[in-house]
Design a protein around this motif. Structure first.
Motif, PDB file in Angstrom:
ATOM      1  N   PRO A 299       0.762  -1.264  -0.002  1.00  0.00           N
ATOM      2  CA  PRO A 299       0.060   0.068  -0.070  1.00  0.00           C
ATOM      3  C   PRO A 299       0.745   1.342   0.165  1.00  0.00           C
ATOM      4  O   PRO A 299       1.969   1.407   0.399  1.00  0.00           O
ATOM      5  N   ALA A 300       0.421   2.302  -0.373  1.00  0.00           N
ATOM      6  CA  ALA A 300       1.044   3.680  -0.504  1.00  0.00           C
ATOM      7  C   ALA A 300       1.304   4.059   1.026  1.00  0.00           C
ATOM      8  O   ALA A 300       0.459   3.998   1.844  1.00  0.00           O
ATOM      9  N   GLY A 301       2.397   4.640   1.042  1.00  0.00           N
ATOM     10  CA  GLY A 301       2.707   5.373   2.573  1.00  0.00           C
ATOM     11  C   GLY A 301       2.150   6.837   2.450  1.00  0.00           C
ATOM     12  O   GLY A 301       1.850   7.219   1.331  1.00  0.00           O
ATOM     13  N   ASP A 302       1.987   7.460   3.461  1.00  0.00           N
ATOM     14  CA  ASP A 302       1.487   8.925   3.732  1.00  0.00           C
ATOM     15  C   ASP A 302       1.868   9.368   4.914  1.00  0.00           C
ATOM     16  O   ASP A 302       1.042   9.335   5.736  1.00  0.00           O
ATOM     17  N   GLN A 303       3.236  10.175   5.149  1.00  0.00           N
ATOM     18  CA  GLN A 303       3.467  10.432   6.413  1.00  0.00           C
ATOM     19  C   GLN A 303       2.594  11.718   6.689  1.00  0.00           C
ATOM     20  O   GLN A 303       2.614  12.161   7.774  1.00  0.00           O
TER      21      GLN A 303
END
Length: 359
Positions: A299-303
Motif C-alpha cells: 500500500p502507498a505510504g503517507d507521512q
C-alpha cells in the motif's frame, strides 16, 4: 495528561524551529500540505533559503523568540537533538502546543520533565514518529496482523546506507544526541514497539566503523521477548544487498526488499496529494510453510497522516497520533541499547510500572 484546551478556530498557526534537512525536507512540506494548518513562522538563520521555498512565511533567526511568538498555536521542534528539550520546554511554558522531531530528547530524564511540563500547562505534546506511515512498514504490519506467517519468531528491520566518507555536520560530531543510533534508532524502535509492545530486555552493539568516524555509524540491537526476537540494524557502510524487513514465523516468512520512497519523493519536490505520492512498486514476498513465494502489493505510504492526526487530535474527541508515553518508551529502548553496548550486559527498560501500564 489532563484535558488539553482546544485551540482557536483553524487554521492552526505553526512555527517550525529549524530549516535544515529534516525541517526543509519533511516538516515544512508536510505541514504546508495539511488542511487545518498554516506554516506561519520558521526559525532559521538563512532567510533567503526559507523565502525561496515559502515567500510568505515570517523568518526569525532566534529559535527562542520563535517558540514564544504570540500568534503561534503549535511549535514544531526540528532543530539539533540537543536543543529539543530546552526549546520544547520554553514553548510549553509559553502555552504553545508542541511537536518534537525524533528523538524525543537526549535521555529519559528530559523526556519525563517535558511530559510533566505539558501536563502542568495543559498543552498538547507529540513526537514526530513519521515512519509509522511508511509503505514498507504498513505492508509488513498488515501481513503480520492478517496471520500470513502465524506466530512471529524473528523480526529483522534494517535501515542501511552507503556513506563511507565522514561529513562535517552535527550528526557526525561527537556530541550529545548525535550518531547513527540516535538518528535511525528511533525509527526502528518505534515501529517494533508498535508491533510487539515493550521487550523484556535489550542487547546492544553500537560502534564506529568508518575511517575517521567521531560518533557511532553502525548499530545492531536485539529486543528480547518471551517467544520471539526483534533485530534492529543500521549502518553507513552498506553499498547494497540489504533487505528492509525479514520476518520469520511458525507458518512462513515475509521479505520486503526496498524501503519506502517518501523521503526520496520529498527531496525531488513531490508533495502529498500528488498522484504518485507514497506509491511503492516493490511487492512484499510471502513464503508459505512449503517455501512457495507469493507477491503481495504494497500500500502507498503517507507521512502527512501524522500532521492530519495532529489537526484531528486538537479537535473534540481527537487522539494524539504519537503520545508522549509512546515516545518515552522509545527513549527507554534507545538508552538501554547504549548501556548494553557500553557494558556488554543485557539491559532492562528503565521505565516505572505506571509508565509501562500507560504504554
Amino acid at each position: 495528561m489532563s484535558q488539553v484546551p482546544l485551540p482557536k478556530v483553524s487554521p492552526l498557526k505553526v512555527a517550525l524551529i529549524g530549516y535544515g534537512f529534516v525541517g526543509k525536507t519533511f516538516h515544512a512540506p508536510l505541514i504546508a500540505a495539511t488542511q487545518g494548518l498554516e506554516l506561519t513562522v520558521i526559525a532559521s538563520s538563512d532567510s533567503q533559503k526559507v523565502h525561496h521555498d515559502y515567500p510568505d512565511v515570517e523568518v526569525i533567526a532566534s529559535p527562542e523568540q520563535a517558540v514564544t511568538h504570540p500568534d503561534i498555536d503549535i511549535v514544531v521542534i526540528a532543530s539539533p537533538n540537543s536543543t529539543h528539550a530546552p526549546l520544547a520546554k520554553r514553548a510549553l511554558l509559553a502555552n504553545k502546543h508542541v511537536i518534537v522531531d525524533k528523538p524525543f530528547t537526549l535521555d529519559l530524564a528530559e523526556a519525563r520533565e517535558l511530559i510533566q511540563v505539558a501536563d502542568h500547562q495543559q498543552r498538547f505534546l507529540s513526537v514526530f514518529h513519521n515512519r509509522r506511515w511508511d509503505s514498507d512498514y504498513l505492508v509488513i504490519k498488515h501481513a503480520i496482523e492478517a496471520g500470513k506467517i502465524g506466530e512471529v519468531a524473528q523480526f529483522e528491520s534494517h535501515i542501511d546506507r552507503f556513506r563511507p566518507e565522514v561529513r562535517d555536520r552535527w550528526r557526525e560530531h561527537a556530541q550529545p544526541g548525535s550518531g547513527l543510533w540516535f538518528d535511525i534508532g528511533p525509527h526502528l524502535v518505534d515501529q517494533a514497539l508498535q508491533l510487539f509492545g515493550l521487550p523484556d530486555t535489550v542487547d546492544g552493539n553500537i560502534s564506529l566503523l568508518r575511517q575517521g568516524a567521531k560518533i557511532d555509524d553502525w548499530a545492531h540491537v536485539v529486543l528480547n521477548y518471551p517467544k520471539h526476537r526483534v533485530i534492529l540494524h543500521c549502518s553507513m557502510l552498506a553499498a547494497g544487498g540489504s533487505l528492509r524487513f525479514v520476518v520469520h514465523g511458525h507458518a512462513g516468512s515475509l521479505v520486503k526488499r526496498e524501503a519506502d520512497q517518501q523521503e526520496a519523493q520529498l527531496v525531488s519536490g513531490l508533495r502529498p496529494g500528488s498522484s504518485e505520492w507514497g506509491k511503492d512498486g516493490d511487492e512484499l514476498i510471502h513464503y508459505s510453510a512449503q517455501g512457495e513465494a507469493t507477491y503481495l502489493p504494497t500500500p502507498a505510504g503517507d507521512q502527512s497522516r501524522y500532521y492530519q492526526g495532529i489537526v484531528d487530535a486538537l479537535s473534540p474527541g481527537g487522539k494524539n497520533p504519537v503520545t508522549p508515553v509512546e515516545a518515552l518508551a522509545v527513549m527507554a529502548v534507545i538508552e538501554a541499547a547504549v548501556k548494553a553496548s557500553q557494558s556488554g550486559a543485557r539491559q532492562s527498560l528503565a521505565l516505572t510500572a505506571e509508565e509501562v501500564a500507560q504504554f
